[in-house]
Every structure is written in structure tokens, then in C-alpha cells.
Design a protein around this motif. Structure first.
Motif, PDB file in Angstrom:
ATOM      1  N   LEU A 215       7.504  -3.099  -1.700  1.00 57.16           N
ATOM      2  CA  LEU A 215       8.042  -3.373  -0.379  1.00 57.16           C
ATOM      3  C   LEU A 215       9.132  -4.439  -0.465  1.00 57.16           C
ATOM      4  CD1 LEU A 215       4.625  -3.344   1.455  1.00 57.16           C
ATOM      5  CD2 LEU A 215       6.506  -1.764   1.912  1.00 57.16           C
ATOM      6  N   PRO A 216      10.069  -4.465   0.482  1.00 56.90           N
ATOM      7  CA  PRO A 216      11.193  -5.418   0.400  1.00 56.90           C
ATOM      8  C   PRO A 216      10.761  -6.875   0.314  1.00 56.90           C
ATOM      9  CG  PRO A 216      11.601  -3.749   2.073  1.00 56.90           C
ATOM     10  CD  PRO A 216      10.190  -3.563   1.638  1.00 56.90           C
ATOM     11  N   ASP A 217       9.673  -7.241   0.984  1.00 55.56           N
ATOM     12  CA  ASP A 217       9.234  -8.634   1.009  1.00 55.56           C
ATOM     13  C   ASP A 217       8.108  -8.911   0.014  1.00 55.56           C
ATOM     14  OD1 ASP A 217       7.403  -7.067   2.307  1.00 55.56           O
ATOM     15  OD2 ASP A 217       7.215  -8.325   4.092  1.00 55.56           O
ATOM     16  N   ALA A 218       7.887  -7.999  -0.918  1.00 57.84           N
ATOM     17  CA  ALA A 218       6.790  -8.158  -1.882  1.00 57.84           C
ATOM     18  C   ALA A 218       7.172  -9.159  -2.959  1.00 57.84           C
ATOM     19  CB  ALA A 218       6.453  -6.817  -2.514  1.00 57.84           C
ATOM     20  N   PRO A 219       6.198  -9.901  -3.493  1.00 59.10           N
ATOM     21  CA  PRO A 219       6.473 -10.824  -4.593  1.00 59.10           C
ATOM     22  C   PRO A 219       6.787 -10.053  -5.873  1.00 59.10           C
ATOM     23  CG  PRO A 219       4.111 -10.677  -4.207  1.00 59.10           C
ATOM     24  CD  PRO A 219       4.773  -9.920  -3.099  1.00 59.10           C
ATOM     25  N   PRO A 220       7.421 -10.712  -6.835  1.00 51.29           N
ATOM     26  CA  PRO A 220       7.733 -10.019  -8.097  1.00 51.29           C
ATOM     27  C   PRO A 220       6.472  -9.762  -8.907  1.00 51.29           C
ATOM     28  CG  PRO A 220       8.278 -12.356  -8.249  1.00 51.29           C
ATOM     29  CD  PRO A 220       7.904 -12.104  -6.817  1.00 51.29           C
ATOM     30  N   GLY A 221       6.613  -8.913  -9.929  1.00 51.16           N
ATOM     31  CA  GLY A 221       5.492  -8.622 -10.812  1.00 51.16           C
ATOM     32  C   GLY A 221       4.535  -7.610 -10.223  1.00 51.16           C
ATOM     33  N   THR A 222       3.398  -7.452 -10.878  1.00 52.99           N
ATOM     34  CA  THR A 222       2.438  -6.422 -10.472  1.00 52.99           C
ATOM     35  C   THR A 222       1.776  -6.728  -9.133  1.00 52.99           C
ATOM     36  OG1 THR A 222       0.706  -7.509 -11.768  1.00 52.99           O
ATOM     37  CG2 THR A 222       1.953  -5.758 -12.855  1.00 52.99           C
ATOM     38  N   LYS A 223       1.730  -8.006  -8.729  1.00 49.94           N
ATOM     39  CA  LYS A 223       1.075  -8.344  -7.464  1.00 49.94           C
ATOM     40  C   LYS A 223       1.847  -7.829  -6.263  1.00 49.94           C
ATOM     41  CE  LYS A 223      -1.325 -12.473  -9.149  1.00 49.94           C
ATOM     42  NZ  LYS A 223      -1.516 -13.930  -9.001  1.00 49.94           N
ATOM     43  N   GLY A 224       3.091  -7.462  -6.465  1.00 48.84           N
ATOM     44  CA  GLY A 224       3.892  -6.986  -5.339  1.00 48.84           C
ATOM     45  C   GLY A 224       3.991  -5.483  -5.249  1.00 48.84           C
ATOM     46  N   ILE A 225       3.158  -4.764  -5.993  1.00 53.38           N
ATOM     47  CA  ILE A 225       3.259  -3.306  -6.055  1.00 53.38           C
ATOM     48  C   ILE A 225       2.230  -2.660  -5.131  1.00 53.38           C
ATOM     49  CG2 ILE A 225       2.991  -1.305  -7.574  1.00 53.38           C
ATOM     50  CD1 ILE A 225       3.998  -3.061  -9.858  1.00 53.38           C
ATOM     51  N   SER A 226       2.644  -1.622  -4.439  1.00 53.88           N
ATOM     52  CA  SER A 226       1.753  -0.856  -3.566  1.00 53.88           C
ATOM     53  C   SER A 226       1.716   0.594  -4.039  1.00 53.88           C
ATOM     54  CB  SER A 226       2.234  -0.915  -2.106  1.00 53.88           C
ATOM     55  OG  SER A 226       2.288  -2.253  -1.646  1.00 53.88           O
ATOM     56  N   GLY A 278       0.442  -4.260  -1.487  1.00 51.77           N
ATOM     57  CA  GLY A 278       0.314  -5.196  -2.585  1.00 51.77           C
ATOM     58  C   GLY A 278      -0.891  -4.971  -3.478  1.00 51.77           C
ATOM     59  N   ALA A 279      -1.726  -4.002  -3.139  1.00 56.73           N
ATOM     60  CA  ALA A 279      -2.941  -3.744  -3.933  1.00 56.73           C
ATOM     61  C   ALA A 279      -2.812  -2.460  -4.740  1.00 56.73           C
ATOM     62  CB  ALA A 279      -4.155  -3.666  -3.019  1.00 56.73           C
ATOM     63  N   GLY A 280      -1.588  -2.064  -5.026  1.00 55.31           N
ATOM     64  CA  GLY A 280      -1.372  -0.801  -5.714  1.00 55.31           C
ATOM     65  C   GLY A 280      -1.923  -0.750  -7.118  1.00 55.31           C
TER      66      GLY A 280
END
Length: 587
Positions: A215-226, A278-280
Motif C-alpha cells: 500500500l502507498p503508506d506501508a512501511p518498507p520491508g516485509t512488514k509493509g506487504i499485504s 500489512g499482514a501479507g
């Protein structure tokens, strides 16, 4: 080359190592009765041997082909898949609530082994769908489950996993695919993926793509993946804005369409969020962990198929007089070196099968009861299963070519195809080097090392109960040496920190090999002990049981000593890896 499902072997391992009777007593698994298991394995054997195996060679020669934005499978594949769906095989281990049969994962894995031995390229379609079912059953909303699970479980639709991107490779956290929120609660997905197994084909009505995006406002790295569902066809029947852009030309598994995929070329690719934003990765790991066990199973399956072919050829091929006696040529199965190769294939395949079934059964126990010990064992053994079993798949397929000799280097015999097909398994679903790092970096330290220490104590207790003499007694010194080396290596691995972690990384791959061989030897010895009990009681097939004991001894005496010697390389550190300056390594 024909394929015959090793049903007696599978049943024996399911009973003695996976403890399928014990699983059948757990909540939800009551239908896994001995009669049901026998019927499932027998009928699956007919389907795989008579329908899927005959397509293995022709599918390899024809390959899948891309025409426009459609992939067409080789002749016979669509009809074979229809037979698979008609038999209800896709839902074997799937939730009953959505139309599945709810049988243990380990039993479904035994069927998947048969499918893979019969036709590895084809079996990947079923494996990816199984993973999609697991992920959606665990993380999707009731609405999405209602819409997509039932069709996946019936097999009418198939599933995929879309992780890899050209610039990211194994570093999933570096992916660039984007997801934009929409007012109606859906998302617009945009990005490109590569190496998508069965990403496009013509055997099923719809393909349900599970896609990782940020998502556009997601943090970098794997924690920002959905994680998102992007179906090929939307609920209203319209074609979604996604398409295949290419099919890879590969070393093997030619009939498996490995696709490059484009999502949202026209900014209209509809995606549905699975779980929370974010929990992808958490959702995807549900799919990936099952996939890693099933990929390990591919190593077992291809080793079994290669062994069957090599054994049949060795029984028929007449060449050269026996060393040290006579002048007349004999069948090559009578030559000692060919026997060495065949026994290596048989013993190694059976050890890897036992390891794989043990891991799958641990997953079943953890799911059925919430048992933390079972969950810990499954976590510990998953990287070992994936890496060790796929490594031996390549090695046994190579030995199979050697048994065939010059004829093995000729494509028409089929031996070379097994070697080509097997080579992908140590690479995908996390390379085996990554599996080794996962083992030493995460799994050994889980819960303070409780899980590996518990497993090693179990092995030590088993060794202590072995008789001092006879066939079982002969196993003792080799198991003791293997366990001692593995314990020492484990203590060394878990004692490193800081700069010494480079030394841990340097020893990770040989450590995983030592782990796999030692546990494999132990599991074969367990089977030998049961075989000895049954022989003494006059139960079962005596020839099969005697072979079990001989196989365990061969593995212990011939194959465990070289693995035990890995303790030295494991603990010598990384210094020599970097002793030559990069520029001096060569152009």
C-alpha cells in the motif's frame, strides 16, 4: 517409463513414522481409518499410474505454449485434470466446511507424492492450489472463503502464489507491486511478477492469484506487504486486468507453465484483501510452509521415480561378466557397483520419505490439538525436509542416469528428464541455502532450543533401547556417531554471535545435511525395529520387512559415516571462504 505407486512402503511409513492411527484418533481426523487409507492410496495409484504418468514424457516433449494471452497445455492434460476433479482429489485435506474431506495433511501428502512421481510438471498445479486453500482457509474473510474456497477445493478453479519480482528475487521485502484502496473496499493492484508456476493455463475455468503488494503508506520491508486475491475472472464474469506476458524456457518441468505476469496494465486490476493490511507475509507463510514440505516431497517423488526406472533397466540390461568370476555377461543388477547405486537410491529415498511424512504429521498434530511441541517440531523440520529431500532428489536422479549408462544420457529413456525436472526443487520456495540459514538462524533458537534438544533426546533414548547384537544392534554405533556429531554441531551453531555469525552461515548447508542424514537414519532404524517385531510375530510380508531391516543397515553403515564427517567443515568457520581476494578469484 512406467510408474507404480509404492503403496506398501507408503502405508508402512504412515503407520510407523507418521503414526496415522494416532492421528485418526484426534478431532477431525476420524475418517482416516485403515480401510479408507488403503482405498485412497490404491485409487490414487490407479489415477497416477494410468492417467498422469503416461503424459509425463509427452508433456515434457511438447511443453506448454503461449499464444497471445492464453497458455495451452499439452495434449491429454485437460482431460487428465478433469479426471482429477471428478474424483474429488483436490479436496482431500481441505476443510469439510467448504466441501473438503478434512483428512490429514500427511495422507494428502502421500497422494501428492504419487502425483509428483507420475508427472512432476503437472503436479505443481495441484500443489499450488493446495497452498492457496491453506492460506484462504486460515486468513480470508468468510465472504472471500465462500466465494473462492469452494471452487478451489472442488478443483474447478486453481490457485497460484505471486511473490517474486525481477528486481527482488528471494528478497520479498524489496517488491514494488502496489495496491490502491478503493471506495468499495476493493483494491487496485499494479505490478509485475516472474516465475509464477501455473500462472496461466487452459485446464480450469478460473485461476485465483494470491498476490503480494504494498500500500502507498506501508512501511518498507516485509512488514509493509499485504496479500490480495486477484482472480483471472471477476465474480461478474468479466476478465480482470491481469495477463501472462511470457512463459519461461526452462531446463525441466517443460509442461509446467512458469509465467511472467502483469497486473493492472490499464489500472483496472481488482484485488481483494486477504486478512489485514500489512499482514501479507503472515498469510503467505501459511501457504509457503505447506509448499515447502510439498516441495521436499517432490525430491522424494522424483527419487522414487528415478529408482523405479533404474531398477527396471538394471534387471533387463545384460552387459559384462561379473567381476572375479565367469566369462558370460550378466544382467547389470548382479554387478556390485550397480547394486551399490540401487541401494543408495532405495535407502536415501526411504529416509527422505520418512522425514517428510514425519514433518507433515507434526503439522497435523499441531493443527488438530494446538500442541506446541508438535508445532515446534514441524517448524524445526520444515527447512530440513525442503532442503535435504530436494538435494537427494537431484542426487538420486543423477545416480539413476548413471545406472542407465550411456542410455541414460539419451532423452528417450526418460532418465534424463528426471534429472532435469528435479533440479528446480532446490531452488524454488526458498533456495536450499536460505533453508539452511533459516534452520540455524531461527529454528534452532526457537523456545530456547527446546525442539531440537527434545528430538535428539528421543533419538538417544531409541538408540539406548536397541539390542546389543543382531541387525538392530549393528545400527547402534552409526546412530551414536551421527547423533554425537549433530549434537556437537548444534551446540557450536547456537553458541555463535556477533562477527562469528558469518561462521554460522558458512556451516549452515553442511549442518542441514548432517541433520537430514542423522534424522533419516534414525527414522529408518525405527522402521527396522518395527519390521523386526512383526517378523518375530509372523505378521506381514516377510520379504518387505526383511528389506526394511537391510535398508536401514545399508543407510547406517554406508551413508551415515560420510555425513558424520561433516562436523569438521561445519565448525571450521568462514575464513577460507574469503581467503582469496575477490579480484583474484578470476575474471
Amino acid at each position: 517409463m512406467t510408474y507404480t505407486a509404492p503403496i506398501a512402503e507408503q502405508r508402512f511409513v504412515l503407520d510407523t513414522i507418521a503414526d496415522l492411527p494416532g492421528l485418526a484418533a484426534l478431532p477431525g481426523f476420524g475418517d482416516a481409518t485403515p480401510d479408507m487409507v488403503e482405498a485412497i492410496l490404491s485409487e490414487a495409484g490407479k489415477l497416477t499410474g494410468n492417467v498422469f504418468a503416461p503424459l509425463n514424457w509427452s508433456g515434457d516433449q511438447a511443453g506448454s505454449r503461449l499464444e497471445g494471452d492464453q497458455v495451452f497445455m499439452p495434449e491429454g492434460f485437460k482431460d487428465a485434470y478433469a479426471r482429477y476433479v471428478e474424483g474429488g482429489w483436490a479436496g482431500l485435506g481441505a476443510p469439510v466446511a467448504h466441501g473438503g474431506q478434512g483428512l490429514p495433511f500427511v495422507l494428502a501428502s502421500a497422494v501428492q507424492e504419487q502425483l509428483t512421481s507420475a508427472n512432476m510438471a503437472f503436479s505443481l498445479c495441484m500443489m499450488l492450489s493446495m497452498g492457496a486453500i491453506e492460506a484462504l482457509a486460515a486468513h480470508a474473510s468468510p465472504e472471500l472463503q465462500e466465494r473462492y474456497l469452494t471452487k478451489l477445493i472442488s478443483g474447478e478453479w486453481t490457485g497460484t502464489m505471486n511473490l517474486t519480482e525481477p528486481q527482488a528475487g528471494s528478497d520479498v521485502g524489496a517488491l514494488r507491486s502496489r495496491a490502491e484502496r478503493q471506495a468499495d473496499g476493493t483494491y487496485r493492484i499494479k505490478g509485475s511478477k516472474i516465475f509464477i508456476t501455473w500462472g496461466e493455463h487452459d485446464v480450469a475455468e478460473n485461476i485465483i492469484h494470491l498476490v503480494l503488494a504494498r500500500l502507498p503508506d506501508a512501511p518498507p520491508g516485509t512488514k509493509g506487504i499485504s496479500l490480495f486475491i486477484c482472480p483471472k475472472f471477476l465474480p461478474d464474469g468479466a476478465r480482470n486486468d491481469l495477463r501472462v506476458t511470457g512463459v519461461e524456457h526452462k531446463l525441466g518441468i517443460h509442461a509446467s507453465p512458469t509465467c511472467s505476469m502483469s497486473f493492472g496494465e490499464h489500472d483496472k486490476c481488482v484485488g481483494y484483501l486477504v486478512g489485514e493490511e500489512g499482514a501479507g507475509m503472515r498469510a503467505m507463510f501459511t501457504m509457503m510452509n505447506h509448499a515447502r514440505i510439498n516441495v521436499g516431497l517432490q525430491g522424494v517423488a522424483i527419487a522414487e521415480r528415478a529408482y523405479q526406472g533404474a531398477l527396471a533397466f538394471a534387471k533387463e540390461r545384460v552387459q559384462s561378466a561379473k567381476f572375479g568370476g565367469g566369462r558370460d555377461p550378466v544382467r547389470i543388477i548382479e554387478h556390485a557397483d550397480v547394486r551399490r547405486m540401487l541401494m543408495t537410491m532405495k535407502a536415501t529415498t526411504e529416509a527422505a520419505r520418512a522425514l517428510t511424512y514425519l514433518t507433515a504429521a507434526a503439522v497435523d498434530r499441531a493443527h488438530a490439538t494446538g500442541d506446541k511441541a508438535a508445532a515446534g517440531l514441524a517448524d524445526l523440520l520444515t527447512p530440513v525436509t525442503k532442503a535435504y529431500a530436494t538435494d537427494i532428489g537431484v542426487e538420486m536422479a543423477s545416480i539413476g542416469v548413471q545406472v542407465f549408462g550411456g542410455m541414460g544420457f539419451v532423452e528417450e529413456t526418460g532418465a534424463a528428464q528426471h534429472l532435469r525436472d528435479s533440479r528446480i526443487a532446490p531452488i524454488y520456495e526458498g533456495t536450499n541455502g536460505i533453508q539452511a540459514l533459516d534452520l540455524v538462524g531461527r529454528k534452532l533458537g526457537m523456545d530456547g532450543g527446546t525442539h531440537w534438544r527434545t528430538l535428539f533426546l528421543e533419538i538417544r533414548d531409541f538408540i539406548g533401547d536397541l539390542p546389543k547384537a543382531g541387525d538392530l544392534g549393528a545400527l547402534r554405533p552409526y546412530l551414536e556417531d551421527g547423533l554425537a556429531a549433530l549434537e556437537n554441531a548444534s551446540v557450536w551453531m547456537t553458541g555463535n554471535s556477533g562477527d562469528a555469525l558469518t561462521d554460522t552461515a558458512a556451516g549452515a548447508t553442511p549442518y542441514l545435511r548432517l541433520f537430514g542424514v542423522t534424522v533419516g537414519g534414525y527414522l529408518l532404524a525405527k522402521q527396522a525395529a518395527v519390521a523386526a517385531q512383526r517378523l518375530a510375530a509372523g505378521e506381514g510380508d516377510a520379504a518387505f520387512l526383511r528389506a526394511k531391516i537391510a535398508t536401514a543397515r545399508f543407510f547406517a553403515e554406508q551413508l551415515m559415516p560420510p555425513a558424520t564427517a561433516l562436523l569438521g567443515p561445519i565448525t571450521r568457520g568462514s575464513g577460507l571462504f574469503y581467503a582469496i581476494e575477490e579480484a583474484a578469484l578470476g575474471a
